[in-house]
Design a protein around this motif. Structure first.
Motif, PDB file in Angstrom:
ATOM      1  N   UNK A  33      34.555  -5.386 -39.466  1.00  0.00           N
ATOM      2  CA  UNK A  33      35.566  -6.259 -40.058  1.00  0.00           C
ATOM      3  C   UNK A  33      34.999  -7.559 -40.571  1.00  0.00           C
ATOM      4  N   UNK A  34      33.773  -7.489 -41.133  1.00  0.00           N
ATOM      5  CA  UNK A  34      33.086  -8.659 -41.677  1.00  0.00           C
ATOM      6  C   UNK A  34      32.854  -9.727 -40.621  1.00  0.00           C
ATOM      7  N   UNK A  35      32.425  -9.292 -39.461  1.00  0.00           N
ATOM      8  CA  UNK A  35      32.097 -10.204 -38.373  1.00  0.00           C
ATOM      9  C   UNK A  35      30.684  -9.895 -37.891  1.00  0.00           C
ATOM     10  N   UNK A  36      30.164 -10.772 -37.036  1.00  0.00           N
ATOM     11  CA  UNK A  36      28.898 -10.515 -36.374  1.00  0.00           C
ATOM     12  C   UNK A  36      27.660 -10.964 -37.121  1.00  0.00           C
ATOM     13  N   UNK A  37      27.802 -11.434 -38.354  1.00  0.00           N
ATOM     14  CA  UNK A  37      26.630 -11.826 -39.133  1.00  0.00           C
ATOM     15  C   UNK A  37      26.182 -13.239 -38.764  1.00  0.00           C
ATOM     16  N   UNK A  38      24.880 -13.424 -38.634  1.00  0.00           N
ATOM     17  CA  UNK A  38      24.355 -14.725 -38.219  1.00  0.00           C
ATOM     18  C   UNK A  38      24.210 -15.720 -39.358  1.00  0.00           C
ATOM     19  N   UNK A  39      24.515 -15.309 -40.578  1.00  0.00           N
ATOM     20  CA  UNK A  39      24.518 -16.255 -41.679  1.00  0.00           C
ATOM     21  C   UNK A  39      23.240 -16.225 -42.495  1.00  0.00           C
ATOM     22  N   UNK A  40      23.268 -16.852 -43.672  1.00  0.00           N
ATOM     23  CA  UNK A  40      22.141 -16.767 -44.600  1.00  0.00           C
ATOM     24  C   UNK A  40      20.935 -17.602 -44.221  1.00  0.00           C
ATOM     25  N   UNK A  41      21.065 -18.466 -43.233  1.00  0.00           N
ATOM     26  CA  UNK A  41      19.947 -19.338 -42.878  1.00  0.00           C
ATOM     27  C   UNK A  41      18.875 -18.667 -42.041  1.00  0.00           C
ATOM     28  N   UNK A  42      19.195 -17.544 -41.411  1.00  0.00           N
ATOM     29  CA  UNK A  42      18.219 -16.799 -40.617  1.00  0.00           C
ATOM     30  C   UNK A  42      17.625 -15.730 -41.516  1.00  0.00           C
ATOM     31  N   UNK A  43      16.357 -15.881 -41.881  1.00  0.00           N
ATOM     32  CA  UNK A  43      15.744 -15.021 -42.888  1.00  0.00           C
ATOM     33  C   UNK A  43      14.494 -14.326 -42.334  1.00  0.00           C
ATOM     34  N   UNK A  44      14.172 -13.136 -42.850  1.00  0.00           N
ATOM     35  CA  UNK A  44      12.968 -12.430 -42.401  1.00  0.00           C
ATOM     36  C   UNK A  44      11.707 -13.058 -42.974  1.00  0.00           C
ATOM     37  N   UNK A  45      10.642 -13.007 -42.199  1.00  0.00           N
ATOM     38  CA  UNK A  45       9.350 -13.451 -42.720  1.00  0.00           C
ATOM     39  C   UNK A  45       8.612 -12.285 -43.373  1.00  0.00           C
ATOM     40  N   UNK A  46       9.142 -11.058 -43.267  1.00  0.00           N
ATOM     41  CA  UNK A  46       8.549  -9.861 -43.849  1.00  0.00           C
ATOM     42  C   UNK A  46       9.622  -9.161 -44.681  1.00  0.00           C
ATOM     43  N   UNK A  47       9.255  -8.101 -45.344  1.00  0.00           N
ATOM     44  CA  UNK A  47      10.202  -7.333 -46.128  1.00  0.00           C
ATOM     45  C   UNK A  47      10.061  -5.858 -45.774  1.00  0.00           C
ATOM     46  N   UNK A  48      11.153  -5.119 -45.980  1.00  0.00           N
ATOM     47  CA  UNK A  48      11.128  -3.681 -45.783  1.00  0.00           C
ATOM     48  C   UNK A  48      11.173  -3.234 -44.338  1.00  0.00           C
ATOM     49  N   UNK A  49      11.716  -4.077 -43.449  1.00  0.00           N
ATOM     50  CA  UNK A  49      11.796  -3.733 -42.031  1.00  0.00           C
ATOM     51  C   UNK A  49      13.259  -3.768 -41.593  1.00  0.00           C
TER      52      UNK A  49
END
Length: 236
Positions: A33-49
């Motif tokens: 229901x569009x819940x549980x997301x930590x927001x755009x400020x937490x970003x991966x340091x890698x890609x494809x994982x």
């Protein structure tokens, strides 16, 4: 600051964790229901994982990584370390040596509402990290804190044993007791998206598949030919 290290908290069933790992963060967030997301400020340091695990939580002080050292002892196979601080912090609380210790214990990744460093080494060793910042600034080990207590990141409460799911789009938390139901809902949503994908490849428009022409009409959005529109503009 005093604190507590909680040992042996209940965890989500590994089967449900692995089931959730098969879906993207966006799909799981929609399934809840569009819940549980930590927001755009937490970003991966890698890609494809994409990885999922059970949360071991850390609440420490800014610029101090003592409680991460304490948390390593509480981590085991299939866990996901989640770190936050009592006030905003971008210092590099976590680096390569921590990753080596956690990898040895079977930890699947890190989410940290602060900074990390040694990012090249972290990528090379394959230890996945999602962080608020990347910063070379070091830390001290001088102040107490807590492990396996509820923590909050971007308004989302994370309890020890909840499921953490992370990929290129960000991070989601699935409450332990909702893990199985969320996996089932995500599977249903993915099946629906697969049918929509096939329809789009066959030429169907989203306007028709989602019934959006009626929505446009209800909102008063009209169609005009270029000639009529240009004439109306001249007349005005």
């Amino acid at each position: 600051m005093s604190g507590v290290i909680v040992t042996g908290p209940p965890k989500a069933d590994p089967k449900d964790v692995d089931a959730l790992a098969g879906f993207g963060v966006a799909t799981v967030g929609e399934a809840m229901g569009r819940t549980g997301l930590l927001g755009p400020g937490i970003r991966p340091i890698q890609q494809g994982v994409r990885v999922a695990g059970t949360a071991v939580t850390v609440l420490g002080r800014p610029g101090d990584n003592l409680m991460i050292h304490a948390a390593v002892e509480q981590c085991g196979e299939g866990d996901f370390l989640v770190v936050t601080t009592t006030s905003p912090c971008t210092d590099g609380l976590f680096g390569e040596l921590f990753a080596m210790a956690l990898h040895r214990r079977g930890v699947r990744g890190l989410v940290i509402d602060a900074g990390v460093r040694d990012t090249q080494e972290l990528r090379e060793t394959g230890f996945p990290v999602w962080s608020r910042a990347v910063c070379a600034q070091g830390t001290v080990k001088a102040t107490g804190g807590s492990v396996n207590v509820p923590v909050v990141i971007d308004g989302q409460v994370i309890h020890a044993g909840d499921v953490i799911l992370a990929d290129d789009d960000g991070v989601a938390v699935v409450p332990r007791r909702r893990a199985r139901a969320t996996a089932e809902a995500a599977a249903a949503r993915e099946a629906k998206e697969a049918a929509t994908r096939a329809a789009f490849l066959d030429g169907q428009l989203g306007l028709d598949r989602y019934g959006l022409r009626e929505t446009l009409a209800r909102l008063g959005v009209t169609y005009r030919s270029y000639e009529d529109y240009a004439a109306e503009e001249v007349g005005s």
